[in-house]
Design an enzyme around this catalytic site. Sequence first.
Site, PDB file in Angstrom:
ATOM      1  CG  HIS A 120      -0.221  -0.117   2.537  1.00  0.00           C
ATOM      2  ND1 HIS A 120       0.278   0.971   3.209  1.00  0.00           N
ATOM      3  CD2 HIS A 120       0.069  -1.199   3.291  1.00  0.00           C
ATOM      4  CE1 HIS A 120       0.839   0.571   4.335  1.00  0.00           C
ATOM      5  NE2 HIS A 120       0.737  -0.742   4.405  1.00  0.00           N
ATOM      6  CG  ASP A 121      -0.383   4.212   1.210  1.00  0.00           C
ATOM      7  OD1 ASP A 121      -1.261   4.907   0.686  1.00  0.00           O
ATOM      8  OD2 ASP A 121      -0.576   3.500   2.208  1.00  0.00           O
ATOM      9  N   GLY A 138       5.118  -1.093   2.695  1.00  0.00           N
ATOM     10  CA  GLY A 138       4.268   0.074   2.527  1.00  0.00           C
ATOM     11  C   GLY A 138       5.030   1.386   2.485  1.00  0.00           C
TER      12      GLY A 138
END
Length: 261
Positions: A120-121, A138
């Site tokens: 994520h991200d 992440g």
Amino acid sequence: MAIHPTAIVDPHAELDSSVEVGAYSVIGADVKIGARTKVGPHVVIEGHTTIGEDNHIFQFASLGGMPQDKKYAGELTRLEIGDRNTIREFCTFNLGTVQDEGVTRLGNDNWIMAYVHLAHDCQVGSHTIFANSAQLAGHVHIGDWVILGGFTLIHQFCRVGDHAMTGFGSKVSQDIAPFLMVSGTPTSTYGINSEGLRRRGFTPEQIADIRRAYKTVYRSGLSLEEAKSKLLEEAENSSDSALYLRQMHSFIEKAHRGLLR
């Protein structure tokens, strides 16, 4: 539109008429796919995922899945993939989280080999090569023209600068400045990615200036603050390479997980 009869494409998904979808693939309602992109068999694309033009996604990839983050509570976050990317077998790219920008991004013209994970991200630039089983935790930021060797592991929140290269099995837990070649566990610096720079059109003079800057920061014995000041001096005295030396200085200034040195 060449969609295999066994594929399941939600009627609300937005696919260009030239998109190809292979057998047994599943595409969710909030997915958008641009012109001439090829989706192989047994691919799952879900979440609020946007994929650009001329991508080739191979079998068994999973794109747009929920973040592997216990804080995630179903918020509307996204995955954005640009144009002309190759995404090989068993890659997993997750949505972003509201704790960051809310989006995971992959730029253009990237070559992503099998079993690569973008958590994520993550923010990945363009023209990168990720060898098999490179794994990004992440919030990792990867610049343009970066090469990650097979089984490279990158700790969350780390940044890797433009044109850097990691060797096979590197374990990265600090920021890697632009132009560097690093390898090992623990990871160490091994000069600059001179062959990569040469292939991308850097002049011999520019490569020599970047090598000199590397020695200033990593081999001179100066403190980091002294090395940064010296780097700015070198930029002032090198009109051909000033942009690249200032780029290295700026990256070092912003290193927030500590600089690999």
